[in-house]
Design a protein around this motif. Structure first.
Motif, PDB file in Angstrom:
ATOM      1  N   GLU A 136       0.786  -1.234   0.142  1.00  0.00           N
ATOM      2  CA  GLU A 136      -0.133  -0.184  -0.033  1.00  0.00           C
ATOM      3  C   GLU A 136       0.727   1.342  -0.026  1.00  0.00           C
ATOM      4  OE1 GLU A 136      -3.187   0.066  -0.662  1.00  0.00           O
ATOM      5  OE2 GLU A 136      -3.541  -2.340   0.052  1.00  0.00           O
ATOM      6  N   ARG A 139       2.060   1.551  -3.534  1.00  0.00           N
ATOM      7  CA  ARG A 139       0.899   2.223  -4.323  1.00  0.00           C
ATOM      8  C   ARG A 139       0.937   3.666  -4.126  1.00  0.00           C
ATOM      9  NH1 ARG A 139      -3.484   3.867  -2.849  1.00  0.00           N
ATOM     10  NH2 ARG A 139      -3.496   2.816  -0.588  1.00  0.00           N
ATOM     11  N   ARG A 162       1.631   0.596 -10.386  1.00  0.00           N
ATOM     12  CA  ARG A 162       0.780   0.903  -9.405  1.00  0.00           C
ATOM     13  C   ARG A 162      -0.392  -0.248  -9.119  1.00  0.00           C
ATOM     14  NH1 ARG A 162      -4.232   2.911  -8.788  1.00  0.00           N
ATOM     15  NH2 ARG A 162      -4.810   3.658  -6.744  1.00  0.00           N
ATOM     16  N   GLU A 163      -0.850  -0.698 -10.313  1.00  0.00           N
ATOM     17  CA  GLU A 163      -1.854  -1.610 -10.383  1.00  0.00           C
ATOM     18  C   GLU A 163      -1.285  -2.981  -9.945  1.00  0.00           C
ATOM     19  OE1 GLU A 163      -5.213  -1.460 -11.336  1.00  0.00           O
ATOM     20  OE2 GLU A 163      -5.387  -3.630 -10.952  1.00  0.00           O
ATOM     21  N   ILE A 166      -1.509  -3.272  -6.252  1.00  0.00           N
ATOM     22  CA  ILE A 166      -3.076  -3.461  -5.771  1.00  0.00           C
ATOM     23  C   ILE A 166      -3.260  -4.938  -5.925  1.00  0.00           C
ATOM     24  CG2 ILE A 166      -5.327  -3.218  -6.358  1.00  0.00           C
ATOM     25  CD1 ILE A 166      -4.814  -0.450  -7.207  1.00  0.00           C
ATOM     26  N   ILE A 167      -2.544  -5.796  -6.684  1.00  0.00           N
ATOM     27  CA  ILE A 167      -2.955  -7.229  -6.831  1.00  0.00           C
ATOM     28  C   ILE A 167      -2.021  -7.870  -5.947  1.00  0.00           C
ATOM     29  CG2 ILE A 167      -2.341  -9.104  -8.353  1.00  0.00           C
ATOM     30  CD1 ILE A 167      -4.842  -7.028  -9.444  1.00  0.00           C
ATOM     31  N   SER A 169      -1.160  -6.657  -3.007  1.00  0.00           N
ATOM     32  CA  SER A 169      -1.813  -6.632  -1.837  1.00  0.00           C
ATOM     33  C   SER A 169      -2.755  -7.668  -1.643  1.00  0.00           C
ATOM     34  CB  SER A 169      -2.070  -5.213  -1.660  1.00  0.00           C
ATOM     35  OG  SER A 169      -2.858  -4.937  -0.356  1.00  0.00           O
ATOM     36  N   GLN A 170      -3.779  -7.584  -2.690  1.00  0.00           N
ATOM     37  CA  GLN A 170      -4.883  -8.533  -2.644  1.00  0.00           C
ATOM     38  C   GLN A 170      -4.091 -10.058  -2.247  1.00  0.00           C
ATOM     39  OE1 GLN A 170      -8.222  -8.397  -2.805  1.00  0.00           O
ATOM     40  NE2 GLN A 170      -8.551 -10.898  -3.104  1.00  0.00           N
ATOM     41  N   LEU A 173      -3.154 -10.412   1.356  1.00  0.00           N
ATOM     42  CA  LEU A 173      -4.490 -10.453   1.879  1.00  0.00           C
ATOM     43  C   LEU A 173      -5.170 -11.863   2.120  1.00  0.00           C
ATOM     44  CD1 LEU A 173      -6.137  -7.171   1.022  1.00  0.00           C
ATOM     45  CD2 LEU A 173      -5.704  -7.801   3.449  1.00  0.00           C
TER      46      LEU A 173
ATOM     47  N   PRO B  29      -8.382   1.356  -2.861  1.00  0.00           N
ATOM     48  CA  PRO B  29      -8.453   0.455  -4.178  1.00  0.00           C
ATOM     49  C   PRO B  29      -9.338  -1.044  -3.718  1.00  0.00           C
ATOM     50  CG  PRO B  29      -6.148   0.349  -3.188  1.00  0.00           C
ATOM     51  CD  PRO B  29      -7.068   1.478  -2.664  1.00  0.00           C
ATOM     52  N   PRO B  30      -9.657  -1.591  -5.041  1.00  0.00           N
ATOM     53  CA  PRO B  30     -10.595  -2.684  -4.978  1.00  0.00           C
ATOM     54  C   PRO B  30     -10.142  -3.803  -3.942  1.00  0.00           C
ATOM     55  CG  PRO B  30      -9.994  -2.495  -7.270  1.00  0.00           C
ATOM     56  CD  PRO B  30      -9.331  -1.247  -6.155  1.00  0.00           C
ATOM     57  N   ASN B  31      -8.910  -4.080  -3.792  1.00  0.00           N
ATOM     58  CA  ASN B  31      -8.506  -5.005  -2.946  1.00  0.00           C
ATOM     59  C   ASN B  31      -8.940  -5.015  -1.443  1.00  0.00           C
ATOM     60  OD1 ASN B  31      -6.378  -2.845  -3.114  1.00  0.00           O
ATOM     61  ND2 ASN B  31      -5.495  -4.046  -1.630  1.00  0.00           N
ATOM     62  N   LEU B  32      -9.259  -3.838  -1.034  1.00  0.00           N
ATOM     63  CA  LEU B  32      -9.868  -3.477   0.288  1.00  0.00           C
ATOM     64  C   LEU B  32     -11.228  -4.108   0.624  1.00  0.00           C
ATOM     65  CD1 LEU B  32      -8.590   0.124   1.058  1.00  0.00           C
ATOM     66  CD2 LEU B  32      -7.342  -1.942   1.457  1.00  0.00           C
ATOM     67  N   ILE B  34     -12.859  -6.986  -1.453  1.00  0.00           N
ATOM     68  CA  ILE B  34     -13.115  -8.038  -2.077  1.00  0.00           C
ATOM     69  C   ILE B  34     -12.855  -9.324  -1.204  1.00  0.00           C
ATOM     70  CG2 ILE B  34     -12.809  -9.569  -4.109  1.00  0.00           C
ATOM     71  CD1 ILE B  34     -12.720  -7.051  -6.001  1.00  0.00           C
ATOM     72  N   PHE B  59     -10.393  -5.727 -10.177  1.00  0.00           N
ATOM     73  CA  PHE B  59      -9.210  -5.306  -9.444  1.00  0.00           C
ATOM     74  C   PHE B  59      -8.676  -4.125 -10.213  1.00  0.00           C
ATOM     75  CE2 PHE B  59      -9.254  -9.512  -7.620  1.00  0.00           C
ATOM     76  CZ  PHE B  59      -9.324  -9.011  -6.296  1.00  0.00           C
ATOM     77  N   TYR B  60      -9.185  -3.878 -11.592  1.00  0.00           N
ATOM     78  CA  TYR B  60      -8.357  -2.786 -12.107  1.00  0.00           C
ATOM     79  C   TYR B  60      -8.879  -1.339 -11.931  1.00  0.00           C
ATOM     80  CZ  TYR B  60      -7.336  -0.257 -16.344  1.00  0.00           C
ATOM     81  OH  TYR B  60      -6.686   0.805 -17.139  1.00  0.00           O
ATOM     82  N   ASP B  61      -7.923  -0.667 -11.329  1.00  0.00           N
ATOM     83  CA  ASP B  61      -8.189   0.886 -10.673  1.00  0.00           C
ATOM     84  C   ASP B  61      -7.092   1.683 -11.214  1.00  0.00           C
ATOM     85  OD1 ASP B  61      -8.991   2.796  -9.261  1.00  0.00           O
ATOM     86  OD2 ASP B  61      -7.892   2.066  -7.366  1.00  0.00           O
TER      87      ASP B  61
END
Lengths: 189, 76
Positions: A136, A139, A162-163, A166-167, A169-170, A173, B29-32, B34, B59-61
């Protein structure tokens, strides 16, 4: 071991010779939340993490080196033909005095990279939460660099990077979700 | 309406030395939202995915410079 593909993960285009932008970008090269820190953090933590998520750390750590290579290419293109005068005007006079136009693992203020940027606590949840926080922070750093940059071609590459944060981080998680899942619980199919 | 950017309003004093920013924006972002990725989410085509940086539309942002709205920055 690794297999190297002699290409970048995403094409790097730079429109202008702009050493000032290179000075900001170097934050993602040798900064606390940069790609070098990320790669070394994940590839080191993976030895002492439950085997269900080792592969994830290997994959993401490896991809961070691909990002590092993109950032390096950006910085190199932005500075390779810059004269000492231009480097001085960009606030890179002290960098030039030490390194000429070479790249170096330092942050945007010229502080050299240090291992204290990364942690390995040995506790899987603590380590994965650190990794999520690092993604994060990276990002956000990309956002601030995009705000500072007036190079649309370069920003296109930064948006891609940056994208990916996000992936990543997902996925970290999801790794936490896997590890906290109750053991021995009855599964119904 | 759901948005991937949230806003808040810092306190502004009449004695602030700089022109106050009345509304601050931050990315969520969307990962927060889903959680563990559910199966069968819609995908980009392989070509689109290589450009977008993700296979998954959810997840595209993409981020654009908010100070350059004229040049494609998302107005927010």
């Amino acid at each position: 071991m690794w297999i190297y593909e002699k290409k970048l993960q995403y094409p790097v285009r730079v429109s202008t010779c702009n050493p000032t932008l290179a000075k900001y970008l170097v934050e993602q090269y040798g900064g606390a939340d940069g790609e070098l820190s990320a790669a070394l953090r994940y590839l080191n933590q993976r030895y002492s993490i439950p085997d269900k998520v080792i592969g994830l750390l290997t994959d993401i750590g490896t991809e961070e080196f691909a990002h590092l290579e993109m950032i390096a290419t950006m910085i190199y293109k932005l500075t390779k033909d810059a004269t000492p005068e231009m480097m001085k005007a960009a606030g890179l006079g002290d960098h030039y005095a030490i390194h000429d136009n070479a790249l170096y693992y330092e942050n945007s203020s010229g502080v050299p990279w240090t291992a204290s940027y990364i942690q390995a606590k040995g506790d899987p949840i603590a380590d994965l939460y650190e990794d999520i926080a690092a993604e994060e922070k990276a990002r956000a750093t990309y956002q601030w660099i995009i705000n500072l940059s007036d190079d649309p071609d370069l920003n296109d590459g930064l948006r891609f990077l940056r994208e990916r944060e996000i992936i990543h981080s997902q996925r970290f998680l999801e790794a936490v979700e896997i590890l906290k899942d109750e053991q021995g619980k009855k599964k119904f199919f | 309406m759901f948005t991937l950017y949230k806003t808040w309003h810092p306190i502004a004093s009449p004695f602030d030395p700089c022109k106050p920013i009345v509304e601050k924006t931050f990315s969520t972002p969307p990962n927060l939202y889903i959680g563990f990725q559910p199966p069968n989410l819609p995908q980009f085509s392989p070509q689109e995915a290589l450009r977008a940086g993700t296979l998954w539309k959810a997840f595209y942002d993409p981020y654009y410079n908010p100070f350059e709205k004229a040049k494609g920055g998302i107005p927010r």
